[in-house]
Design an enzyme around this catalytic site. Structure first.
Site, mmCIF file in Angstrom:
data_model
loop_
_atom_site.group_PDB
_atom_site.id
_atom_site.type_symbol
_atom_site.label_atom_id
_atom_site.label_comp_id
_atom_site.label_asym_id
_atom_site.label_seq_id
_atom_site.Cartn_x
_atom_site.Cartn_y
_atom_site.Cartn_z
ATOM 1 N NE ARG A 154 -2.382 -1.325 3.589
ATOM 2 C CZ ARG A 154 -2.034 -0.545 4.534
ATOM 3 N NH1 ARG A 154 -1.829 0.554 4.440
ATOM 4 N NH2 ARG A 154 -1.511 -1.251 5.550
ATOM 5 C CE1 TYR B 137 0.365 -5.761 -1.720
ATOM 6 C CE2 TYR B 137 -1.202 -3.816 -1.069
ATOM 7 C CZ TYR B 137 -0.398 -5.109 -1.023
ATOM 8 O OH TYR B 137 -0.370 -5.623 0.265
ATOM 9 C CE LYS C 205 -6.254 -3.697 3.967
ATOM 10 N NZ LYS C 205 -6.388 -4.378 5.226
ATOM 11 C CG HIS D 254 -7.498 -3.328 9.771
ATOM 12 N ND1 HIS D 254 -6.059 -3.008 10.089
ATOM 13 C CD2 HIS D 254 -7.523 -4.061 8.842
ATOM 14 C CE1 HIS D 254 -5.353 -3.453 9.176
ATOM 15 N NE2 HIS D 254 -6.131 -4.376 8.570
ATOM 16 C CB SER E 131 -0.784 -4.159 7.755
ATOM 17 O OG SER E 131 -2.226 -3.215 7.390
ATOM 18 C CB ALA E 132 1.875 -7.557 8.136
ATOM 19 C CB CYS E 133 0.553 -7.314 13.730
ATOM 20 S SG CYS E 133 1.467 -5.969 13.439
ATOM 21 N N GLY E 134 -0.498 -10.656 12.376
ATOM 22 C CA GLY E 134 -1.174 -11.953 12.731
ATOM 23 C C GLY E 134 -2.499 -12.256 12.850
ATOM 24 C CB THR F 31 -4.082 -14.402 8.184
ATOM 25 O OG1 THR F 31 -4.671 -13.022 7.682
ATOM 26 C CG2 THR F 31 -4.676 -15.413 7.281
ATOM 27 C CG ASN F 32 -0.640 -16.353 11.680
ATOM 28 O OD1 ASN F 32 -0.707 -16.990 10.391
ATOM 29 N ND2 ASN F 32 0.679 -15.768 11.898
ATOM 30 C CG ASP G 16 -7.815 -7.465 6.493
ATOM 31 O OD1 ASP G 16 -7.040 -6.991 7.511
ATOM 32 O OD2 ASP G 16 -8.092 -6.772 5.497
ATOM 33 C CG ASN H 189 3.085 -6.674 1.731
ATOM 34 O OD1 ASN H 189 2.428 -7.432 2.694
ATOM 35 N ND2 ASN H 189 2.442 -5.745 0.862
ATOM 36 N NE ARG I 15 0.218 -8.718 1.755
ATOM 37 C CZ ARG I 15 -0.856 -8.157 2.674
ATOM 38 N NH1 ARG I 15 -2.189 -8.495 3.153
ATOM 39 N NH2 ARG I 15 -0.244 -7.130 3.435
ATOM 40 N NE ARG J 210 4.605 -7.785 13.320
ATOM 41 C CZ ARG J 210 5.019 -9.012 12.984
ATOM 42 N NH1 ARG J 210 6.140 -9.407 13.848
ATOM 43 N NH2 ARG J 210 4.473 -9.646 12.183
ATOM 44 N N GLY K 173 -0.946 -21.151 18.614
ATOM 45 C CA GLY K 173 -1.834 -21.935 19.156
ATOM 46 C C GLY K 173 -2.065 -21.789 20.766
ATOM 47 C CG ASN L 187 -1.967 -16.228 20.584
ATOM 48 O OD1 ASN L 187 -0.929 -16.011 21.499
ATOM 49 N ND2 ASN L 187 -1.654 -16.116 19.392
HETATM 50 C C1 OXD Z 1 -3.304 -4.893 4.793
HETATM 51 C C2 OXD Z 1 -3.937 -5.905 4.276
HETATM 52 O O1 OXD Z 1 -2.480 -4.227 4.404
HETATM 53 O O2 OXD Z 1 -4.947 -6.317 4.996
HETATM 54 O O3 OXD Z 1 -3.782 -4.491 6.108
HETATM 55 O O4 OXD Z 1 -3.558 -6.071 3.103
HETATM 56 MN MN MN Z 2 -5.562 -5.582 6.732
#
Ligand code: OXD
Ligand code: MN
Length: 653
Positions: free
Chosen positions: A76, A218, A227, A247, A269-272, A274-275, A294, A404, A406, A443, A541, A543
């Site tokens: 982004r 992108y 977004k 978000h 973003s990218a802090c877990g 999805t995990n 997300d 990044n 994807r 983070r 796990g 968590n």
């Molecule tokens: C972000 C995404 O950047 O979800 O937050 O792609």
């Molecule tokens: Mn996001």
């Protein structure tokens, strides 16, 4: 050059939007996306022929493709993202702003003739299950087939949406162009886009409810349902209409007693997200299912609870780090029908990335299209030349898959999808799911405890407003790794003034039919490190141990340590059952629990000072680039200033 004929649409507003941009962009052809699988695969195959997609081995990855972006177009572009409200103050200090009339004039110039030699696709899309009362609709025009096939995965697209819109249904109009017209006979490139960052624009007009995007292909800049619509435009709609666009992931947790809880979590973003959304609980008897990873749209119900849907239809996940250890369900989600962007191509037509938990192939092709080779002393790394050591590769800052990179994977592939919740249903009704707890996080290597429960809704809003995180590669930035304030993980996504956004959160309590039914709020941090840089909590796990404590708090089954910053667990109340993973990285080390759950008074004094400084900044400026102190400024709500002062006073005692 003559303009091609605008196709007919039953809905006059759809026709007008397509016709307007047909005249300006001058495409060679217009295709209305039907949203069928055949059409989707035909576009993918057309892109293979043009060298824009690589088809992966159909046995290993059926219907999967790999794209490599231009080097300028990997994340982004916050510096080129604008909120163009009529008044600068309504964009607020976290957003770049330009006058909407000026911006429209400037961008219309850029769009003029920008689709020459290209096809304009008309993508009707739904954010949410078609027909659900919380769902909203959009029409995206784009000259990028990559955008079409990604939108097919990330949203519900096609003829059903047009049918639902009928003759006069409303939608959010979106226009997107890669900004790279083709001259007659000119061969296309693999990833067309505007090469210079200053030629890219990601623009939201919140008062018109329009999205104009130019120059980037992108995901976060070009898949306009995500977004731009589901967060920036929707957050403004939500404020005006009394709901919330956040978000946040959404998950369903079932206890061994078969009680269900629904939890949302806002991490940057990218802090877990999805995990966490797909996590396999370590605690015996607990089950977790995914609704979204997300974005959450939440509406207050007549009973005072907040009900949520996931407006999306797929996962646009960060590839590196996604492994069988960290997220086996995400890996399974990308087994078929997935588009990979900027990962490594293996010689057997499969994909690979760093920290995938799979040995690297002897050689492959990296995200820039160059050959790469397995590292001499680490089979899980790749370098740009044969025989390089891990140290050499690290010193060069080389990665074979972009940080990044994807995967765009259909949600229906997820083995733990909560199908009813994903379809917006609860007890068979299309209400969305009632939320029991909301988590904020980021983070944070120091100071912030493993979990902290807000003492009230206002205190929870304060905790969210005070969120901060290390900047990740999800954004093009020179601040990667530094802690920046990221209120509610929404910093890049507010569609209006952040101070008004805080006020809106507070209003959700004031206007609730029964504020005692609002979700409890927690702040979590899986990322604490020791002085020598070792993670103090395994995450993933494990968590589930924190989620169990949260459920017990909701049930009133466990006491908490009431501290100046909030309610923390007593270490004995974190369930350590099944803590015997053979890999010490995936085991809780009980010696750290006390530190993870103690208030670091000195650290918090500094934290409070920086939160105060961020509030001062929000108070002072009408928009991000302005140096003028606004006379009609929108201020951080007094209630949040009061919490800041109270916490600060308590820390002094
Ligand atoms: C972000 C995404 O950047 O979800 O937050 O792609
Ligand atoms: Mn996001």
């Amino acid at each position: 050059m003559a303009t091609v004929k605008t196709p007919k649409f039953a809905n006059g507003k759809v026709f007008a939007w397509v016709d307007k941009w047909n005249r300006i962009c001058k495409p060679e052809k217009i295709v209305v996306v039907k949203g069928t699988k055949e059409e989707h695969l035909a576009i993918c195959e057309m892109m293979v022929k043009k060298g824009q997609f690589i088809k992966l081995d159909p046995k290993k990855r059926p219907d999967c493709y790999l794209a490599r972006s231009h080097e300028s177009d990997v994340a982004r572009v916050e510096g080129r993202t604008f909120i163009c409200s009529k008044n600068e103050i309504d964009a607020g200090p976290t957003n770049h702003w330009m006058d909407p009339v000026e911006m429209k004039a400037k961008m219309t110039k850029a769009y003029t003739g920008c689709m020459k030699g290209r096809t304009m696709y008309v993508i009707p899309f739904a954010m949410g299950p078609i027909g659900n009362p919380i769902t909203q609709y959009g029409i995206e025009l784009t000259d990028s087939p990559y955008v079409v096939v990604n939108m097919n995965i990330m949203t519900r697209t096609g003829s059903d949406v047009l049918k639902h819109l009928g003759k006069d249904g409303s939608f959010v109009p979106c226009i997107h162009s890669v900004g790279a017209p083709l001259k007659k006979g000119q061969k296309d490139v693999a990833w067309p886009c505007a090469k210079r960052i200053e030629d890219k624009y990601i623009t939201q007009f919140p008062e018109d409810g329009e999205i104009w995007s130019f120059g980037s292909g992108y995901g976060g800049n070009a898949l306009l349902g995500k977004k731009c619509f589901a967060l920036r435009i929707a957050s403004k709609l939500a404020k005006d209409q009394g709901w919330m666009a956040e978000h946040m992931l959404i998950l369903t947790l079932t206890s061994p007693e078969k009680k269900q809880y629904h939890v949302t979590a806002a991490f940057p973003s990218a802090c877990g997200k999805t995990n966490l959304a797909m996590m396999l609980p370590k605690l015996p008897g607990w089950k977790l299912q995914t609704i979204g990873d997300d974005i959450a749209w939440l509406k207050p119900g007549a009973d005072g609870r907040l009900y949520a849907i996931n407006p999306e239809n797929g996962f646009f996940g960060v590839a590196p780090g996604t492994s069988n250890d960290s997220n086996p369900n995400a890996l399974k989600s990308c087994k078929k029908g997935t588009i990979f962007t900027n990962v490594v191509l293996t010689p057997d037509g499969d994909i690979w990335w760093e920290d995938m938990g799979i040995k690297a192939p002897k050689e492959g092709v990296d995200w820039k299209g160059n050959k790469c080779y397995v590292c001499a002393d680490d089979p899980y790394r790749m370098g740009p030349k044969p025989g390089m050591t891990k140290k050499e590769i690290k010193e060069m800052g080389y990665v074979a898959a972009h940080k990044n990179s994807r995967f765009t994977a259909p949600a229906e592939n997820c083995p733990v999808l909560d199908k009813a919740g994903f379809n917006g249903l609860y007890n068979g009704k299309p209400t969305g799911v009632p939320i029991d707890a909301m988590l904020f996080g980021g983070r944070r290597p120091s100071t912030i405890p493993l979990v902290n429960e807000a003492k009230s809704w206002t205190h929870g809003v304060f905790l969210g407003s005070a969120a901060g995180s290390e900047v990740t590669a999800a954004v093009i930035s020179d601040q990667i790794g530094q802690v920046r304030r990221d209120p509610m993980a929404m910093l890049p996504f507010f569609g209006y003034n952040v101070c008004d956004y805080f006020q809106h959160w507070l209003e959700m309590e004031r206007t609730s039919a029964d504020a005692s039914k609002l979700p409890r709020i927690y702040f979590v941090n899986w990322f604490r490190k020791t002085a020598d840089g070792k993670f103090m909590w395994p995450g993933f796990g494990d968590n589930s141990r924190v989620l169990k404590w949260i459920c017990q708090r909701i049930e009133g089954k466990v006491k908490a340590n009431e501290t100046p910053i909030g309610n923390l667990p007593f270490p004995k109340d974190i369930d350590l059952a099944n803590n015997d993973d053979p890999n010490p990285n995936f085991r809780v080390d009980p010696k750290y629990l006390k530190d993870l759950l103690t208030v670091d008074v000195e650290g918090w004094k500094k934290e409070i000072a920086t939160v105060g400084a961020s509030y001062d900044e929000y108070d002072a400026k009408p928009s991000k680039d302005s140096n003028v102190r606004s006379t009609t400024a929108h201020r951080v709500p007094k209630a949040l200033r009061q919490v800041l002062a109270d916490v600060s006073a308590k820390l002094e005692n």
